[in-house]
Design an enzyme around this catalytic site. Sequence first.
Site, PDB file in Angstrom:
ATOM      1  N   PRO A 250       9.942   2.872  -7.199  1.00 60.77           N
ATOM      2  CA  PRO A 250       8.579   3.399  -7.230  1.00 60.77           C
ATOM      3  C   PRO A 250       8.027   3.575  -5.827  1.00 60.77           C
ATOM      4  O   PRO A 250       8.085   2.661  -5.009  1.00 60.77           O
ATOM      5  CB  PRO A 250       7.799   2.322  -8.006  1.00 60.77           C
TER       6      PRO A 250
ATOM      7  N   TYR B  49      -0.087  -7.087  -3.223  1.00 60.88           N
ATOM      8  CA  TYR B  49      -1.075  -6.602  -4.172  1.00 60.88           C
ATOM      9  C   TYR B  49      -1.490  -7.750  -5.104  1.00 60.88           C
ATOM     10  O   TYR B  49      -1.077  -8.888  -4.914  1.00 60.88           O
ATOM     11  CB  TYR B  49      -0.541  -5.373  -4.901  1.00 60.88           C
TER      12      TYR B  49
ATOM     13  N   GLY C 262      14.915   4.395  -2.226  1.00 60.34           N
ATOM     14  CA  GLY C 262      13.604   4.926  -1.904  1.00 60.34           C
ATOM     15  C   GLY C 262      13.655   6.105  -0.963  1.00 60.34           C
ATOM     16  O   GLY C 262      13.816   7.250  -1.371  1.00 60.34           O
TER      17      GLY C 262
ATOM     18  N   GLN D 130       5.660   1.716 -13.023  1.00 58.44           N
ATOM     19  CA  GLN D 130       5.196   0.464 -12.431  1.00 58.44           C
ATOM     20  C   GLN D 130       3.683   0.367 -12.607  1.00 58.44           C
ATOM     21  O   GLN D 130       2.949   1.262 -12.192  1.00 58.44           O
ATOM     22  CB  GLN D 130       5.555   0.416 -10.947  1.00 58.44           C
TER      23      GLN D 130
END
Length: 362
Positions: free
Chosen positions: A23, A188, A328, A104
């Site tokens: 993600p 986060y 990624g 996600q």
Amino acid sequence: MSSLFSPITIGSVTARNRAWMSPMCQYSAAPAGEEMGRPTDWHDVHYASRGWGGVGAVIVEATAVTPEGRISPFDLSLHSDDSIPSFARLAKLIRSTGAVPGIQLGHAGRKASGPRPWDEARLVYPSSSEIGWEPVAPSAIGFSDMYMEPRELSDGEITALIESFAQATRRAVEAGFEIIELHGAHGYLIHQFLSPLSNTRTDRWGGDSRTAFPLAVLEAMRKETPGALAIRVSATDWCEFVDDRAGWTVADTVSFVREAKDLGLDFVDVSSGGNVPDVRIPAGPGYQVRFARDLAQTGVPTGTVGLITEAVQAEQIVRESADVVLLGRSLLSDPYLLQAWRTRLREEPAMAQPYHRQLTRY
């Protein structure tokens, strides 16, 4: 057959291979109005092209469970049933390529309301913009000097957020996503609750109970998905390797994943860092693979990410250290990277049918 290109079953979901798309935020959704947070044409083309490129699963970028949970005003958000059709179109496109659609879900916490990477490096607060908002967090501790001090969440707000994660999961499943990944990494909200450097609460959500909120979220999400339930974790804050601060550690992550396994966790996507801005992480090829090996002892299938750039490197990782590699930046620069990797690992290319002509020898 190479291990990298062999199928794998995670929970009730089978992917065609073990090279998945990680993600990665695209910052390309509308920041306000009826279309706020919904996938656009950009997302449809971006994700479908990597699916046609041959990845086993596509994990759609961090998608907020509340509007205030967005990392930036331009992030995806699945906070309303009205958004389900847009996400359903995206999931259908991904599935049509042969890749498993995943998503996600997360909340940015104290790192919310930020700018896009190409904008001025400042947070987008109400005082400076109509599309910004005040961030919230487990404790009123700012991430860095650039970030506004967040407001500490109340007990009632935390309970409501658990339900927000559950409802976003329900929407994602209704939209057709088969892998639901909780974003528990990179500083986060979930990571903020786990780390003692960002969670100094003394109630039932802090102290020795810092895992209580993340585990409650996973339990609520498990009830809403028949597919694979995953979590991306930061295995360590890195303080244990570089200074004497008591941050989140690899041992903490192992213990947490064991508890999560009992709640039905199917997969752990292993990353690191992101919660302590002044820690210098010694990044290098496959630098987070060792954490996936550490987590193998939990019995939960693992994936690893971070500077995995070569076919032989990825093959060795899935043979020796992790069940899946998540790619990624390499996929951003080359959506069809895996076709070259198949050749290097003596596998036949698996191009989309309309492209087969280019493989024909004249």
